[in-house]
Design a protein around this motif. Sequence first.
Motif, PDB file in Angstrom:
ATOM      1  N   THR A 101       0.810  -1.220   0.000  1.00 30.57           N
ATOM      2  CA  THR A 101       0.000   0.000   0.000  1.00 30.57           C
ATOM      3  C   THR A 101       0.844   1.270   0.000  1.00 30.57           C
ATOM      4  O   THR A 101       0.319   2.355  -0.230  1.00 30.57           O
ATOM      5  N   ALA A 102       2.145   1.147   0.270  1.00 29.33           N
ATOM      6  CA  ALA A 102       3.034   2.314   0.278  1.00 29.33           C
ATOM      7  C   ALA A 102       3.609   2.549  -1.118  1.00 29.33           C
ATOM      8  O   ALA A 102       3.717   1.625  -1.920  1.00 29.33           O
ATOM      9  N   THR A 103       3.974   3.790  -1.402  1.00 31.79           N
ATOM     10  CA  THR A 103       4.574   4.107  -2.701  1.00 31.79           C
ATOM     11  C   THR A 103       5.849   3.317  -2.924  1.00 31.79           C
ATOM     12  O   THR A 103       6.101   2.781  -4.004  1.00 31.79           O
ATOM     13  N   SER A 104       6.678   3.217  -1.879  1.00 33.82           N
ATOM     14  CA  SER A 104       7.914   2.433  -1.935  1.00 33.82           C
ATOM     15  C   SER A 104       8.107   1.761  -0.583  1.00 33.82           C
ATOM     16  O   SER A 104       8.076   2.431   0.453  1.00 33.82           O
ATOM     17  N   LEU A 105       8.293   0.456  -0.582  1.00 33.44           N
ATOM     18  CA  LEU A 105       8.393  -0.305   0.664  1.00 33.44           C
ATOM     19  C   LEU A 105       9.708  -1.062   0.703  1.00 33.44           C
ATOM     20  O   LEU A 105      10.024  -1.837  -0.204  1.00 33.44           O
ATOM     21  N   ASN A 106      10.488  -0.836   1.774  1.00 35.88           N
ATOM     22  CA  ASN A 106      11.763  -1.522   1.931  1.00 35.88           C
ATOM     23  C   ASN A 106      11.555  -2.994   2.295  1.00 35.88           C
ATOM     24  O   ASN A 106      10.697  -3.323   3.104  1.00 35.88           O
ATOM     25  N   VAL A 107      12.344  -3.849   1.688  1.00 32.73           N
ATOM     26  CA  VAL A 107      12.426  -5.256   2.088  1.00 32.73           C
ATOM     27  C   VAL A 107      13.723  -5.416   2.866  1.00 32.73           C
ATOM     28  O   VAL A 107      14.791  -5.042   2.380  1.00 32.73           O
ATOM     29  N   ARG A 108      13.622  -5.944   4.093  1.00 30.38           N
ATOM     30  CA  ARG A 108      14.793  -6.028   4.972  1.00 30.38           C
ATOM     31  C   ARG A 108      15.164  -7.476   5.260  1.00 30.38           C
ATOM     32  O   ARG A 108      14.370  -8.396   5.056  1.00 30.38           O
ATOM     33  N   GLY A 147      12.496 -12.244   2.757  1.00 29.50           N
ATOM     34  CA  GLY A 147      12.782 -10.930   3.312  1.00 29.50           C
ATOM     35  C   GLY A 147      11.646 -10.521   4.223  1.00 29.50           C
ATOM     36  O   GLY A 147      10.641 -11.238   4.338  1.00 29.50           O
ATOM     37  N   TRP A 148      11.791  -9.374   4.865  1.00 26.38           N
ATOM     38  CA  TRP A 148      10.790  -8.896   5.824  1.00 26.38           C
ATOM     39  C   TRP A 148      10.329  -7.489   5.452  1.00 26.38           C
ATOM     40  O   TRP A 148      11.126  -6.644   5.039  1.00 26.38           O
ATOM     41  N   VAL A 149       9.012  -7.244   5.608  1.00 26.88           N
ATOM     42  CA  VAL A 149       8.435  -5.924   5.346  1.00 26.88           C
ATOM     43  C   VAL A 149       7.499  -5.560   6.489  1.00 26.88           C
ATOM     44  O   VAL A 149       6.935  -6.438   7.148  1.00 26.88           O
ATOM     45  N   SER A 150       7.329  -4.270   6.710  1.00 28.95           N
ATOM     46  CA  SER A 150       6.436  -3.801   7.755  1.00 28.95           C
ATOM     47  C   SER A 150       4.994  -4.151   7.408  1.00 28.95           C
ATOM     48  O   SER A 150       4.516  -3.875   6.295  1.00 28.95           O
ATOM     49  N   ALA A 151       4.278  -4.746   8.373  1.00 30.66           N
ATOM     50  CA  ALA A 151       2.879  -5.133   8.154  1.00 30.66           C
ATOM     51  C   ALA A 151       1.962  -3.922   7.997  1.00 30.66           C
ATOM     52  O   ALA A 151       0.849  -4.048   7.482  1.00 30.66           O
ATOM     53  N   ASP A 152       2.431  -2.735   8.423  1.00 35.21           N
ATOM     54  CA  ASP A 152       1.617  -1.527   8.313  1.00 35.21           C
ATOM     55  C   ASP A 152       1.332  -1.163   6.862  1.00 35.21           C
ATOM     56  O   ASP A 152       0.383  -0.419   6.586  1.00 35.21           O
ATOM     57  N   TYR A 153       2.160  -1.646   5.949  1.00 33.14           N
ATOM     58  CA  TYR A 153       2.049  -1.241   4.552  1.00 33.14           C
ATOM     59  C   TYR A 153       1.685  -2.402   3.633  1.00 33.14           C
ATOM     60  O   TYR A 153       1.905  -2.353   2.427  1.00 33.14           O
ATOM     61  N   ILE A 154       1.074  -3.454   4.228  1.00 31.67           N
ATOM     62  CA  ILE A 154       0.620  -4.614   3.470  1.00 31.67           C
ATOM     63  C   ILE A 154      -0.822  -4.928   3.864  1.00 31.67           C
ATOM     64  O   ILE A 154      -1.133  -5.050   5.047  1.00 31.67           O
TER      65      ILE A 154
END
Length: 253
Positions: A101-108, A147-154
Amino acid sequence: MIKKTIRTITLTAAMMLTVSAFAPVSKVDAANVSGTVTVTSLNVRSGASTSYSVVGKLSKGEKVEILSSSNGWYKIEYDNNKTGWSCDDYISKNTTTGTVTATSLNVRSGASTSYSIIGKLSKGEKVEILSSNNGWHEIKYSQDSTGWVSADYITTTSDNSLNSVAKTLDVKAYAYTGDGITATGTVPKYGTIAVDPSVIPYGTKVYIKELDKVFTAEDCGGAIKGNTIDIFMPTEKNCNDWGIKNITIEILK
């Protein structure tokens, strides 16, 4: 087809610079993923091979929790907290699909902002969620890494792809990598396949059992004719590992 294409049989050393940004992290075993038994009777064993004793049996349609995997076997939880091992050929993972849902989301590389960034996702991209931990989702990032992404933006929806099959198709599957833009104007990623659009129309969702992932038909190429597909891989190594396979794909509704 994207401008810079490298197939399994024509890979060059120059691509090492192009694909370095996609370097995979070590695979973490999936956790908190449910599965469904697909055979009439499935043995549960005390270890991850047929040399171990049978400690239980499962019937077709039974649900299990997949705790980890090893060499073609799943460690599962079943029947009120019992655990054991079963062959992964006979358990279908009930995956969860997420949309960025974010314009650009980091994968960590781990489940916090203290971990390094290993990639980026764009708004609207679909990801397969493997597990969740403290506000973070572990996602399938390439063929053999996570990888890991913030759940706030999924945003998430359950998706057992095997329950939405329109038809199956026998194809010869190649692998390619590179940079550029696909025939439909998207940036290629793990989840993109090149097709003959007269056989598989653009936008079609395709489930590939060997990779346990849903792909989207977004690209084409001069050599991709008839029952042939080309799977985009993040790295040269992924292409070499895949090679060329004759497989049966599932065209989803």
